[in-house]
Design an enzyme around this catalytic site. Structure first.
Site, PDB file in Angstrom:
ATOM      1  N   LYS A 149       0.831  -1.213   0.000  1.00  0.00           N
ATOM      2  CA  LYS A 149       0.000   0.000   0.000  1.00  0.00           C
ATOM      3  C   LYS A 149       0.858   1.252   0.000  1.00  0.00           C
ATOM      4  CE  LYS A 149      -4.473  -1.432   1.544  1.00  0.00           C
ATOM      5  NZ  LYS A 149      -5.168  -1.795   2.787  1.00  0.00           N
ATOM      6  N   LYS A 158      -9.875  -7.866  -9.513  1.00  0.00           N
ATOM      7  CA  LYS A 158     -10.520  -7.738  -8.211  1.00  0.00           C
ATOM      8  C   LYS A 158     -11.431  -6.506  -8.211  1.00  0.00           C
ATOM      9  CE  LYS A 158      -9.158  -6.696  -3.566  1.00  0.00           C
ATOM     10  NZ  LYS A 158      -8.427  -5.878  -2.734  1.00  0.00           N
ATOM     11  N   LYS A 190     -12.561   0.059  -5.800  1.00  0.00           N
ATOM     12  CA  LYS A 190     -12.877   1.439  -6.157  1.00  0.00           C
ATOM     13  C   LYS A 190     -11.781   2.039  -7.047  1.00  0.00           C
ATOM     14  CE  LYS A 190     -12.661   4.670  -2.997  1.00  0.00           C
ATOM     15  NZ  LYS A 190     -12.897   5.418  -1.756  1.00  0.00           N
TER      16      LYS A 190
END
Ligand code: TRP
Ligand code: SF4
Length: 330
Positions: free
Chosen positions: A113, A194, A197
């Protein structure tokens, strides 16, 4: 007594059908089996949304409405806001004393991330994300944590921290929590990756019927080898077929499975049927979300009551923690 259940979702943006079929259905199933706590993890949202704090409370109300619309019942489950139970922060601080930095740095979601994020995530709070999650779970002495596979490393960290705490202070204060994975296969995104958003490939729970129809018929990927309607297709590699398996009735699934392979059904028809099935599932959820959102005072009452109930349990655990760590109880 049934083991206690705890889970939560970050209020950072609208929920999509992947949340419904993956997490929320599992939450709803477990609320009937024992004591269940479902949290809105607003502090977790701040680890990345610290520059957009004004978005977090509206997203909290929307997520509460979504919990209720998906079937969570405030009579059966304790629905609460993380930031209203400050004991999570106290426990997080104390756990930070006994958690080696290396345990946090090696969590795979951390590096990943950090590299892909738009915001600067080089903060202390972001590194501590999974430790705050550990505190969320164990402050209720929860044993079962319904989560997606992406959270398994966080649960493993929680178990390690529990073992370290109990060992250091020579008391079995915390049980080791365990992930409860959903049996439902993952919902792919409209493009087959996947559903996320950031990929712009979601069907949201608040999408209108027209938007769902448009997304399913125009945006959805199908078997790329099937160029003409007369080419036979392979449903096994087609996200549309995955959607049929999740949302359509058994007869439709069987029909598509057979007719796709012998070019008896066109992709457009097939997608239109999928859209209808998704709409059947989503429309009532959407209506319940919109209805709840029009009564924000009721949502706040649910959160206020749930947070008070959660706090009572968390306060008790913190008494055990403080005693184990030899802090004064004056
Ligand atoms: N990290 C979880 C997610 O992104 C959210 C979360 C925060 C959570 N605290 C938790 C999940 C405690 C389970 C238990 O989905
Ligand atoms: Fe996919 Fe349906 Fe087209 Fe077959 S008919 S390739 S399952 S969209």
């Amino acid at each position: 007594m049934q083991p206690r259940v705890l889970s939560g979702i970050q209020p950072s943006g609208s929920q999509h059908i992947g949340h419904l079929v993956g997490a929320l259905d599992n939450f709803t199933r477990l609320q009937g089996e024992g004591e269940a706590f479902y949290m809105i993890a607003d502090w977790h949202a701040l680890t990345s949304k610290y520059e957009a704090v004004e978005e977090v409370w509206p997203a909290t109300l929307e997520l509460t409405a979504t919990y209720l619309a998906a079937g969570l019942d405030p009579q059966k489950a304790t629905i609460f806001v993380q930031s209203l139970v400050k004991e999570h922060a106290e426990l997080h601080l104390l756990l930070s004393m006994i958690t080696p930095l290396s345990w946090l740095e090696r969590v795979p979601t951390y590096k990943e991330k950090l590299q892909n994020a738009v915001a600067d995530l080089g903060s202390y709070g972001f590194l501590g994300y999974p430790l705050l999650q550990t505190a969320d779970i164990i402050v209720y002495k929860a044993r079962k944590v319904p989560v997606g596979e992406d959270q398994l490393f966080h649960l493993e960290l929680a178990r390690e921290v529990v073992r370290r705490f109990n060992h250091l202070y020579q008391r079995e204060v915390f049980p080791e929590p365990e992930a409860v994975l959903t049996k439902t296969p993952k919902v792919p995104g409209l493009d087959g990756r996947k559903m996320s958003k950031s990929y712009g490939n979601c069907v949201y729970l608040r999408d209108t019927d027209a938007a769902i129809l448009e997304k399913c018929t125009r945006q959805m990927a199908s078997d790329p080898a099937r160029v003409r309607k007369t080419d036979p297709g392979n449903p096994e590699i087609c996200p549309v077929f995955e959607f049929h398996k999740l949302f359509s009735d058994a007869a439709t699934v069987e029909l598509v499975n057979v007719e796709c392979r012998r070019a008896g059904i066109g992709c457009f028809d097939c997608k239109k049927r999928v859209a209808e099935a998704v709409i059947r599932r989503v429309a009532p959820v959407r209506e319940r979300i919109e209805d709840s959102l029009s009564r924000p005072a009721d949502l706040q009452a649910v959160l206020k009551d749930g947070s008070a109930r959660a706090r009572a349990v968390a306060v008790e655990t913190m008494e055990d923690v403080r005693a184990a760590m030899r802090m004064p109880a004056l």
